[in-house]
Design a protein around this motif. Structure first.
Motif, PDB file in Angstrom:
ATOM      1  N   SER A  19       0.828  -1.212   0.000  1.00 55.95           N
ATOM      2  CA  SER A  19       0.000   0.000   0.000  1.00 55.95           C
ATOM      3  C   SER A  19       0.859   1.258   0.000  1.00 55.95           C
ATOM      4  CB  SER A  19      -0.931  -0.001   1.214  1.00 55.95           C
ATOM      5  OG  SER A  19      -1.740  -1.157   1.193  1.00 55.95           O
ATOM      6  N   ALA A  20       1.939   1.260   0.797  1.00 56.02           N
ATOM      7  CA  ALA A  20       2.812   2.436   0.852  1.00 56.02           C
ATOM      8  C   ALA A  20       3.481   2.663  -0.504  1.00 56.02           C
ATOM      9  CB  ALA A  20       3.858   2.268   1.951  1.00 56.02           C
ATOM     10  N   ALA A  21       3.852   1.578  -1.198  1.00 63.93           N
ATOM     11  CA  ALA A  21       4.469   1.713  -2.528  1.00 63.93           C
ATOM     12  C   ALA A  21       3.479   2.333  -3.508  1.00 63.93           C
ATOM     13  CB  ALA A  21       4.952   0.348  -3.031  1.00 63.93           C
ATOM     14  N   ALA A  56      -8.528  -4.964  -1.175  1.00 62.26           N
ATOM     15  CA  ALA A  56      -8.599  -3.495  -1.131  1.00 62.26           C
ATOM     16  C   ALA A  56      -8.315  -2.888  -2.506  1.00 62.26           C
ATOM     17  CB  ALA A  56      -7.615  -2.961  -0.090  1.00 62.26           C
ATOM     18  N   LEU A  57      -7.306  -3.429  -3.209  1.00 60.74           N
ATOM     19  CA  LEU A  57      -6.974  -2.887  -4.533  1.00 60.74           C
ATOM     20  C   LEU A  57      -8.172  -3.027  -5.465  1.00 60.74           C
ATOM     21  CD1 LEU A  57      -3.345  -4.321  -4.905  1.00 60.74           C
ATOM     22  CD2 LEU A  57      -3.938  -1.903  -4.695  1.00 60.74           C
ATOM     23  N   GLU A  58      -8.808  -4.206  -5.423  1.00 65.97           N
ATOM     24  CA  GLU A  58      -9.946  -4.454  -6.304  1.00 65.97           C
ATOM     25  C   GLU A  58     -11.115  -3.542  -5.934  1.00 65.97           C
ATOM     26  OE1 GLU A  58     -11.233  -8.554  -6.444  1.00 65.97           O
ATOM     27  OE2 GLU A  58     -12.898  -7.932  -7.763  1.00 65.97           O
ATOM     28  N   GLU A  59     -11.435  -3.513  -4.639  1.00 66.94           N
ATOM     29  CA  GLU A  59     -12.561  -2.717  -4.149  1.00 66.94           C
ATOM     30  C   GLU A  59     -12.448  -1.250  -4.522  1.00 66.94           C
ATOM     31  OE1 GLU A  59     -14.008  -4.623  -0.159  1.00 66.94           O
ATOM     32  OE2 GLU A  59     -13.411  -2.538   0.204  1.00 66.94           O
ATOM     33  N   HIS A  60     -11.224  -0.719  -4.463  1.00 60.72           N
ATOM     34  CA  HIS A  60     -11.032   0.712  -4.679  1.00 60.72           C
ATOM     35  C   HIS A  60     -10.595   1.037  -6.105  1.00 60.72           C
ATOM     36  CE1 HIS A  60     -11.741   1.326  -0.479  1.00 60.72           C
ATOM     37  NE2 HIS A  60     -10.778   0.491  -0.154  1.00 60.72           N
ATOM     38  N   GLY A 123       4.133   3.884  13.423  1.00 61.11           N
ATOM     39  CA  GLY A 123       3.517   2.570  13.290  1.00 61.11           C
ATOM     40  C   GLY A 123       3.465   1.962  11.908  1.00 61.11           C
ATOM     41  N   SER A 124       3.553   2.776  10.857  1.00 56.82           N
ATOM     42  CA  SER A 124       3.449   2.232   9.501  1.00 56.82           C
ATOM     43  C   SER A 124       4.134   3.150   8.505  1.00 56.82           C
ATOM     44  CB  SER A 124       1.980   2.076   9.087  1.00 56.82           C
ATOM     45  OG  SER A 124       1.371   3.353   8.961  1.00 56.82           O
ATOM     46  N   SER A 125       4.576   2.563   7.399  1.00 53.90           N
ATOM     47  CA  SER A 125       5.100   3.378   6.301  1.00 53.90           C
ATOM     48  C   SER A 125       3.972   4.151   5.630  1.00 53.90           C
ATOM     49  CB  SER A 125       5.814   2.499   5.273  1.00 53.90           C
ATOM     50  OG  SER A 125       6.980   1.947   5.840  1.00 53.90           O
ATOM     51  N   ALA A 126       2.773   3.578   5.628  1.00 58.08           N
ATOM     52  CA  ALA A 126       1.624   4.263   5.021  1.00 58.08           C
ATOM     53  C   ALA A 126       1.391   5.619   5.681  1.00 58.08           C
ATOM     54  CB  ALA A 126       0.375   3.387   5.139  1.00 58.08           C
ATOM     55  N   ALA A 127       1.617   5.699   7.005  1.00 55.74           N
ATOM     56  CA  ALA A 127       1.440   6.971   7.710  1.00 55.74           C
ATOM     57  C   ALA A 127       2.483   7.990   7.270  1.00 55.74           C
ATOM     58  CB  ALA A 127       1.510   6.750   9.224  1.00 55.74           C
ATOM     59  N   VAL A 128       3.715   7.524   7.037  1.00 50.19           N
ATOM     60  CA  VAL A 128       4.776   8.430   6.553  1.00 50.19           C
ATOM     61  C   VAL A 128       4.398   8.956   5.165  1.00 50.19           C
ATOM     62  CG1 VAL A 128       7.245   8.659   6.058  1.00 50.19           C
ATOM     63  CG2 VAL A 128       6.491   7.091   7.859  1.00 50.19           C
ATOM     64  N   VAL A 129       3.838   8.070   4.327  1.00 51.05           N
ATOM     65  CA  VAL A 129       3.429   8.472   2.978  1.00 51.05           C
ATOM     66  C   VAL A 129       2.278   9.475   3.051  1.00 51.05           C
ATOM     67  CG1 VAL A 129       2.374   7.651   0.833  1.00 51.05           C
ATOM     68  CG2 VAL A 129       4.250   6.351   1.881  1.00 51.05           C
ATOM     69  N   ALA A 130       1.297   9.200   3.903  1.00 46.08           N
ATOM     70  CA  ALA A 130       0.151  10.115   4.025  1.00 46.08           C
ATOM     71  C   ALA A 130       0.615  11.504   4.475  1.00 46.08           C
ATOM     72  CB  ALA A 130      -0.873   9.545   5.015  1.00 46.08           C
ATOM     73  N   ARG A 131       1.604  11.552   5.391  1.00 43.58           N
ATOM     74  CA  ARG A 131       2.152  12.838   5.850  1.00 43.58           C
ATOM     75  C   ARG A 131       2.811  13.588   4.690  1.00 43.58           C
ATOM     76  NH1 ARG A 131       7.494  14.214   8.001  1.00 43.58           N
ATOM     77  NH2 ARG A 131       7.366  16.013   9.391  1.00 43.58           N
ATOM     78  N   GLU A 132       3.466  12.845   3.786  1.00 39.99           N
ATOM     79  CA  GLU A 132       4.130  13.502   2.657  1.00 39.99           C
ATOM     80  C   GLU A 132       3.118  14.184   1.731  1.00 39.99           C
ATOM     81  OE1 GLU A 132       7.499  13.800   3.844  1.00 39.99           O
ATOM     82  OE2 GLU A 132       7.514  14.191   1.692  1.00 39.99           O
ATOM     83  N   PHE A 133       1.935  13.594   1.568  1.00 40.21           N
ATOM     84  CA  PHE A 133       0.888  14.256   0.776  1.00 40.21           C
ATOM     85  C   PHE A 133       0.598  15.635   1.370  1.00 40.21           C
ATOM     86  CE2 PHE A 133       0.096  10.113  -1.090  1.00 40.21           C
ATOM     87  CZ  PHE A 133      -0.501  10.379  -2.320  1.00 40.21           C
ATOM     88  N   ALA A 146      -8.046   5.326   1.329  1.00 39.15           N
ATOM     89  CA  ALA A 146      -8.627   4.117   1.927  1.00 39.15           C
ATOM     90  C   ALA A 146      -7.584   2.995   1.995  1.00 39.15           C
ATOM     91  CB  ALA A 146      -9.837   3.659   1.111  1.00 39.15           C
ATOM     92  N   LEU A 147      -6.778   2.874   0.932  1.00 41.89           N
ATOM     93  CA  LEU A 147      -5.726   1.859   0.897  1.00 41.89           C
ATOM     94  C   LEU A 147      -4.692   2.129   1.993  1.00 41.89           C
ATOM     95  CD1 LEU A 147      -4.846  -0.569  -1.024  1.00 41.89           C
ATOM     96  CD2 LEU A 147      -3.213   1.065  -1.992  1.00 41.89           C
ATOM     97  N   LEU A 148      -4.245   3.393   2.101  1.00 51.93           N
ATOM     98  CA  LEU A 148      -3.244   3.754   3.112  1.00 51.93           C
ATOM     99  C   LEU A 148      -3.806   3.559   4.525  1.00 51.93           C
ATOM    100  CD1 LEU A 148      -1.647   6.979   1.531  1.00 51.93           C
ATOM    101  CD2 LEU A 148      -0.642   4.683   1.650  1.00 51.93           C
ATOM    102  N   LEU A 149      -5.058   3.926   4.715  1.00 53.22           N
ATOM    103  CA  LEU A 149      -5.689   3.750   6.025  1.00 53.22           C
ATOM    104  C   LEU A 149      -5.668   2.275   6.439  1.00 53.22           C
ATOM    105  CD1 LEU A 149      -7.304   4.853   8.448  1.00 53.22           C
ATOM    106  CD2 LEU A 149      -9.384   4.509   7.080  1.00 53.22           C
ATOM    107  N   GLY A 150      -6.000   1.394   5.483  1.00 55.87           N
ATOM    108  CA  GLY A 150      -5.974  -0.041   5.775  1.00 55.87           C
ATOM    109  C   GLY A 150      -4.595  -0.486   6.237  1.00 55.87           C
TER     110      GLY A 150
END
Lengths: 312, 312
Positions: A19-21, A56-60, A123-133, A146-150
């Protein structure tokens, strides 16, 4: 056309690695477009999809990252959710690493050139990515959010893991509100769609979320985690698990293999170890030789399992 | 009272190493105060002041960072402007590194725990620190801004070094406007107050801005740079320089010592090498054995000197 810069997480990818990628490749493409740059970024993966990630990828409606096995001379890459060569693509020593986005300890990587390194003890790389946005002022699309949140929720075991920081709680709350879901309910739904431990092929259970580490003596060890809401179903298969990790010790020459099944409801983990069990006994002050041991409160491989082992 | 967390740059500190440490310690103290945290951060240094740094600290009424030589068990530290153990305080392997703020390549550091790592491939660590003030929303005092601006200008050789990026030019322009100076004039003033190369003790010239690096074969090398507006005065002392670096090769067992004097007006550097000169000849396609060589356009140790050597 220039070759794409490959963005990928570690081997045996978990939900956060993929998800982070995906999120970071999206962000970098938006920034390149805004700055009129030629560069193209492609999210990739170094292994199969965890069931929750595929769903998640399919759903979104998000394109599934391409599977790659190795990289080589001339490739430019961005590592997410890892910074150790052992956990990265084969041939990583020949590629040019242009960025790292991660939330793990530093693992000894050497580069010839300066690069962007953005690691946070969260706690997650996804959080680091979300902060960069936020920092870069790029709009986060709802499906990527939604993917990053998961991934923020699986990597923090729905904020129960001791790796969870105030920063994580804040960005999870903010992202959940933006997506329009309750974070705890959303997290529980994701954990429920994980594989049934009674039916999963044993090598999948053992390798699904496993990483190699190098001890200070130069020997390698393998630490695998399986998070579940049905611990008993895992423990019913202890003999099979033991045989599988014993084989790994013999085949790969690991000093030991530590497999632990994490019960996310009871908030603890059962350790099963083969190889040099004495080392693990010393690291944790336990006796795991020939028998499995329940470790109350242990939820995080990074902070509660790998760290004491690597500090020894 | 809790022990202060020590914030310091590399050994043989240059203007950027000390200024970035002062700026970052100030920022962290402001953040701790704002968040009601107990932590106290103290800027330190691992060596003497470059003349321009001593002058700037006095001029702007900033407390001079304390000299430390080693760290040990129980110390928490933040590394700025370096991330390699070889360039850090003695005993760094026993301290806990809690953060890294830098603009160099990754040099192989291993930590037991996750930490904040903020490395950018830009012209100075001071610029990375100035950006953090913006991101964290902390007001940058005018005197700290002037100190950081000076470091941005010395580390980029007044924006002439090829390490200078658009990011550097933008943050230098913005900081100079805030301080109320013209960046190029301000930079020239700083370079003029550097030591007179005709009078400087030779070991000071050779060691003033020198760093150890480890080659892929495990051998160590020592690369020193001396930036000047009077190259001839340096070259008049070539025999003394050669004797001094030959002694370093013998004493410390370096594979070679490369000393280069950078003429910031002519925009190039004169190489003087002792030890395994063949290695340097191969790295640059030159013949520096027994004679010094003028390298037009070479201004950056990191990008133009260390990188080709470490890539070999």
């Amino acid at each position: 056309m220039t070759a794409p810069i490959l963005v990928f997480g570690h081997k045996n990818p978990d939900n956060d690695a993929i998800s982070a990628a995906v999120g970071y490749a999206y962000l970098k493409n938006e920034l390149a477009r805004a700055n009129g740059e030629d560069a193209v970024y492609e999210a990739c993966r170094l292994g199969g999809f965890p069931p929750e990630t595929a769903k998640a990828l399919e759903e979104h409606g998000i394109e599934a990252p391409r599977l790659i096995e190795s990289v080589g001379e001339g490739d430019k890459v961005i590592l997410v959710d890892h910074n150790e060569a052992l956990q990265s693509a084969d041939g990583i020593e020949n590629a040019e690493i242009v960025e790292i986005v991660d939330h793990h300890r530093l693992g000894g990587l050497v580069t010839a050139q300066p690069l962007r390194v953005n690691v946070m003890p969260v706690g997650s790389s996804a959080a680091v990515v979300a902060r960069e946005f936020e920092i870069q002022g790029v709009e986060l699309p709802k499906n990527i959010a939604a993917l990053l949140l998961g991934a923020m929720l699986t990597d923090t075991v729905i904020m129960k893991s001791p790796t969870t920081t105030d920063f994580d709680r804040a960005i999870i709350a903010k992202t959940a509100e933006y997506v329009g879901v309750d974070p705890v309910e959303y997290g529980m739904e994701i954990f429920k769609c994980r594989s049934n431990p009674a039916e999963l092929p044993i090598h999948k259970m053992v390798n699904a979320d496993a990483k190699e580490f190098e001890l200070s003596n130069g020997n390698k060890v393998y630490i695998g985690q399986f998070e579940t809401v049905d611990l008993q179903a895992v423990l019913n298969r202890e003999d099979e698990i033991r045989a599988a990790i014993k084989e790994l010790v013999a085949e790969k020459g690991y000093q030991f293999v530590l497999f632990f099944a994490t019960d996310i409801l009871a908030e603890g983990s059962q350790f099963i170890v083969e190889g040099d069990t004495d080392f693990v006994n010393r690291a944790f002050g336990i006796d795991v030789t020939g028998k499995s041991v329940w470790m109350p409160g242990v939820l995080s491989r990074k902070k509660q399992v790998a760290a004491p082992i690597l500090a020894l």
